[in-house]
Structures are given as structure tokens and as C-alpha cells.
Design a protein around this motif. Structure first.
Motif, short mmCIF file in Angstrom:
data_model
loop_
_atom_site.label_atom_id
_atom_site.label_comp_id
_atom_site.label_asym_id
_atom_site.label_seq_id
_atom_site.Cartn_x
_atom_site.Cartn_y
_atom_site.Cartn_z
N GLY A 60 0.57 -1.26 -0.09
CA GLY A 60 0.04 -0.04 0.34
C GLY A 60 0.84 1.14 0.17
O GLY A 60 0.55 2.34 -0.89
N ARG A 61 2.26 1.35 0.55
CA ARG A 61 2.30 2.63 1.39
C ARG A 61 3.28 2.68 -0.25
O ARG A 61 3.32 3.96 -0.95
N ILE A 64 1.49 4.48 -2.36
CA ILE A 64 1.48 5.43 -1.96
C ILE A 64 1.98 6.65 -3.16
O ILE A 64 1.22 7.79 -3.63
N CYS A 86 -0.84 5.39 10.70
CA CYS A 86 0.37 5.37 10.76
C CYS A 86 1.70 5.24 9.88
O CYS A 86 1.38 6.34 8.52
N SER A 88 3.61 4.38 7.45
CA SER A 88 3.95 4.35 5.74
C SER A 88 3.02 5.12 5.25
O SER A 88 2.77 5.20 3.96
N HIS A 161 -7.68 -0.12 4.68
CA HIS A 161 -9.13 -0.77 4.95
C HIS A 161 -9.39 -0.65 5.30
O HIS A 161 -11.18 -1.39 5.79
N SER A 182 -4.26 -2.21 0.49
CA SER A 182 -3.36 -3.21 1.03
C SER A 182 -3.58 -4.51 0.95
O SER A 182 -4.34 -5.52 1.84
N SER A 269 3.32 -4.17 6.29
CA SER A 269 2.05 -4.13 7.19
C SER A 269 2.36 -5.07 8.07
O SER A 269 3.19 -5.19 9.29
C1 LIG Z 1 -1.75 -0.89 6.45
C2 LIG Z 1 -1.63 0.94 5.71
C3 LIG Z 1 -1.17 0.82 4.89
C4 LIG Z 1 0.10 0.95 3.81
O1 LIG Z 1 -0.09 -0.52 3.53
P1 LIG Z 1 0.93 -1.05 3.49
O2 LIG Z 1 0.68 -2.70 2.96
O3 LIG Z 1 1.33 -2.10 5.09
O4 LIG Z 1 2.25 -0.43 2.66
C5 LIG Z 1 -1.60 2.53 4.38
N1 LIG Z 1 -2.56 3.47 4.79
C6 LIG Z 1 -3.40 2.19 6.28
C7 LIG Z 1 -4.14 3.03 6.84
C8 LIG Z 1 -2.80 1.59 6.97
O5 LIG Z 1 -3.20 0.70 7.23
#
Ligand SMILES: *Cc1c(COP(=O)(O)O)cnc(C)c1O
Length: 414
Positions: A60-61, A64, A86, A88, A161, A182, A269
Motif C-alpha cells: 500500500g505504501r 501511495i 501509521c 507508512s 482498511h 493493501s 504491514s
Molecule cells: C497498512 C496501511 C497502509 C500501508 O499499506 P502497506 O501494504 O502496509 O504498505 C496505508 N494506510 C493505512 C491506513 C494502513 O493501515
């Protein structure tokens, strides 16, 4: 632009690190099992994958960071980010050279609309707004969309989420200029993230394979995690030798890399903190992309809602605790069950010691984000404990988890 050091947000020494607790006795995230592939009748639950064009990346990061790059966010720009977060979510903003400006949220985790309006009016060079659908519960997305349209801002919808879900007839992820997800928070996979856009082409986002070593590691780790939690017993027997071979192989590879070469798998994560731009150009593994296609989203959505309700019914009236959300509206497919606790540290420690997979999203806020920035974020950061409600939990595992939480909250040593 190199790897970001975020040593400032490491836990203080007095807090036991994860290694000090026993391994959780119940899988904190979906563990692969044959049930993962069961079909459920009817249409699939709405998902970010239905929202627009998709690029499958490794976390997810990373998604972003790519979204910010597509928006042209760079040095001198300001990105409005939630004070409840968080690391990330913030690292990619800093990596892009932009300044994160933390906005307030309300006690129910929704964006404080007055605060973003005030900050956008008072601050030059604001280019984008990041908004998170916390725990699967959507933000006031039409209002945020209008806010951004009125001011010429980009909206980045963080669906980490909320892989599943809809609001006002549209899948979550379709309100933002860009949206991210994610994969490993919802699917039995070891890596994966999605960059999605309902409004812009993603043709400029070019990805390549991360290599055969990566593909193999991802596949074997996913299977192995299933084995660790007693899933896939027959396959385990069949694969006993290859697993041993895998462990030997990784031992050899690690010994030759001396830790200097890039990691074989991304920060994610389950890998703790860290954002490594080397993963910006890497495609998610074949295994993860296949799982996103074959795992039934309808079953996932139904079971997540059912498990959330079971936890709600069992834990809502506990002394010193109350569910963060009082209802489960249609179209919400929760990531976890968040519980607001009066004595979170005591409860957390007792539950971790008992092997309960309790999570603390937002436990460490970015340096400088304190009660003067947003007292609600600080309160949620400190007081919300989260319990898994994913589709691979067995009934007995949920019962056991509930019994542990009840015992701790009712009579736990204080
Ligand atoms: C986990 C998370 C991310 C990042 O996702 P990853 O797959 O862990 O890099 C971004 N935003 C939120 C709200 C998260 O909980």
C-alpha cells in the motif's frame, strides 16, 4: 532520495517489543487454507478493484508514493494528511519531498471538515488531501470530493482498511483521484498493494517483475504461514521436503548478500516500518495477483461482517471498553474490530502474553503530532485495540479470542 530513517517513531524502550510476546495462537491476518477458495453465491462484494484502472504493486505504501508521483507532488508542495495514521502513510509524502500537514479528525474517525477548510485556506501550496476509510468505515466521501474540486486539490483515498465496500452506490476507491489498497490486510498473501484511479489514466505507471527469487519466496511464505496455523494439512505433508529445501536455500542466499543488497521482499504491514523506493517499479507477484482473482470476495465480505458482529455482541458490554463503531452499516466490510479501552496498556499486555492477536493501528504518531494537533487522534492512538475479524478465522478461534478478552477485561490483574 534514499531510504527514510524513521528512528524517531520507534517504540520507547519501556514498551515490550513484539519479540517479547509469544507468537499469536490465532492468525492475525488471513492464513491460506482450502476454504479461501470456497465460492459463495450471488454477486461479489463491491471492491476497489471495481473502481477504475488498477496497477498491482507490492504494498500500500508504494501505491501511495506512486499516486503522489502521478499527481506531480514534489518539493514545495503540501499534502493534507490525517493526524491519526501509521508511519507508512506519511513516509511516502516525505519521500516525495513534500510537507505533510496534519489535519484533525473527529472522535468517530471522520475527517474534521472545518479543520481541512481552515488549513487549506491558511496554507499556500496545498496540492492534495489524503483521507483514510478507517477500519473499513467510509469517510464523508462526496463532501471530501466536493472540497477538493472546489479548491483544485487532488484527493487520495486510502483504502488500506477498505479493500471491499461501497458508499452511495459507488465502490470505495472511486471517489479519490487516486486510491490505494493493501492486499495482505484482506487476502492470504505475503505482499501486495493496489493503485487505482477512476479519474486518470495509469498508463505512465510501468512495472516489471521483481524476479524469480521474489516470486518463489512469496509463494512459499504464504503456504508456510497457512501451515503454521494448522491449515492445509495434506499439502503440508506433501511439501515437507521442499519447505526444508527452501529454508536451506534462503540461508545460503542471505549469507551471500551480507545484508547490503536490496531486500528480497518489500517493507509491508507485516514487515513493520520501512519504505524502500526500490519497490516503486516492481509488480506484485503472480501468486498475489492470482489470489486477488480467485479468492471469493463475497465470502470474504460476508464472513468479515459476521465475525465483526460476533465480536461486537460479545465485547460491547465489557467494563472499561466500548466498540469504536456502534453499528455496522450496509456496504461496510471491516478490516478488524476496533475496541476503545480505558486501560489499553494493561489489556494489551495481558492479551499479547496470552497469544491473542491484538493490533494497534496508529500506535505511533509522526513526531510532533500530539494533543495540541488533534486530541482525538492521540486518544484513538492510545486507546483503540483491534481484533481480527477476517474470513479465515475459525469459530473456535473467535470463541477463544472472546474468552481471553473477557477474562482480561473483567478480572485481569490491574
Ligand atoms: C497498512 C496501511 C497502509 C500501508 O499499506 P502497506 O501494504 O502496509 O504498505 C496505508 N494506510 C493505512 C491506513 C494502513 O493501515
Amino acid at each position: 532520495m534514499g531510504k527514510i530513517s524513521i528512528s524517531d517513531v520507534k517504540p520507547p524502550a519501556a514498551v515490550p517489543s513484539p519479540a517479547d510476546y509469544p507468537r499469536s495462537r490465532v492468525p492475525v491476518a488471513p492464513a491460506l487454507s482450502l476454504a479461501s477458495f470456497l465460492r459463495a453465491g450471488g454477486p461479489p462484494a463491491p471492491s476497489i478493484l471495481d473502481a477504475g484502472q488498477v496497477r498491482f504493486v507490492t504494498s500500500g505504501r508504494v501505491a501511495i508514493a506512486l499516486a503522489l508521483r502521478e499527481m506531480g507532488v514534489g518539493p514545495g508542495d503540501v499534502v493534507l494528511v490525517p493526524s491519526y495514521h501509521c508511519a507508512s502513510m506519511i513516509e511516502p509524502v516525505v519521500w516525495a519531498g513534500a510537507t505533510p500537514l496534519f489535519y484533525r479528525i473527529r472522535p468517530d474517525t471522520t475527517v474534521d471538515l472545518d479543520d481541512i477548510a481552515a488549513k487549506a485556506a491558511a496554507t499556500p501550496h496545498v496540492k492534495a488531501l489524503m483521507a483514510t476509510n478507517y477500519y473499513g468505515f467510509h469517510q464523508p466521501l462526496p463532501a471530501l470530493r466536493a472540497f477538493c474540486d472546489e479548491r483544485g486539490l487532488y484527493l487520495l483515498e486510502d483504502c488500506a482498511h477498505s479493500f471491499l465496500g461501497e458508499h452511495a452506490g459507488k465502490p470505495l476507491g472511486s471517489y479519490g483521484d487516486y486510491a490505494i489498497a493493501s492486499s495482505m490486510k484482506f487476502f492470504p498473501v505475503y505482499e501486495g498493494g493496489c493503485l487505482v484511479s477512476a479519474r486518470h489514466r495509469l498508463d505512465g505507471v510501468a512495472l516489471q517483475s521483481a524476479g524469480a527469487g521474489f516470486e518463489t519466496k512469496v509463494l512459499l511464505n504464504s503456504i508456510e504461514n497457512g501451515f503454521d496455523y494448522g491449515r492445509l494439512p495434506l499439502l503440508r505433508a506433501l511439501l515437507a521436503l521442499p519447505m526444508a529445501a527452501k529454508n536451506a536455500l534462503w540461508g545460503v542466499i542471505k549469507a551471500h548478500r551480507h545484508g547490503a543488497a536490496p531486500a528480497l521482499a518489500p517493507g509491508s504491514s507485516d514487515g513493520g516500518f520501512g519504505f524502500d523506493p526500490a519497490w516503486l517499479t516492481k509488480r506484485s507477484s503472480l501468486y498475489s495477483r492470482l489470489m486477488l482473482r480467485v479468492v471469493s470476495r463475497r465470502r470474504m465480505g460476508e464472513l468479515r461482517r459476521r465475525n465483526w458482529r460476533r465480536l461486537y455482541d460479545a465485547l460491547a458490554a465489557l467494563p472499561g471498553c466500548r466498540p469504536l463503531f456502534a453499528t455496522l452499516p450496509d456496504g461496510v466490510y471491516p478490516w478488524v474490530f476496533p475496541l476503545l479501552c480505558d486501560e489499553p496498556h494493561v489489556l494489551f499486555r495481558q492479551l499479547k502474553q496470552a497469544g491473542v492477536p491484538v493490533i494497534r493501528f496508529g500506535e505511533y504518531l509522526w513526531p510532533g503530532v500530539d494533543a495540541t494537533v488533534c486530541e482525538h487522534s492521540v486518544d484513538l492512538s492510545r486507546r483503540v485495540l483491534q481484533f481480527p475479524c477476517h474470513q479465515e478465522l475459525r469459530d473456535g478461534e473467535i470463541d477463544w479470542m472472546i474468552a481471553q478478552v473477557r477474562a482480561s477485561a473483567n478480572g485481569g490483574v490491574r
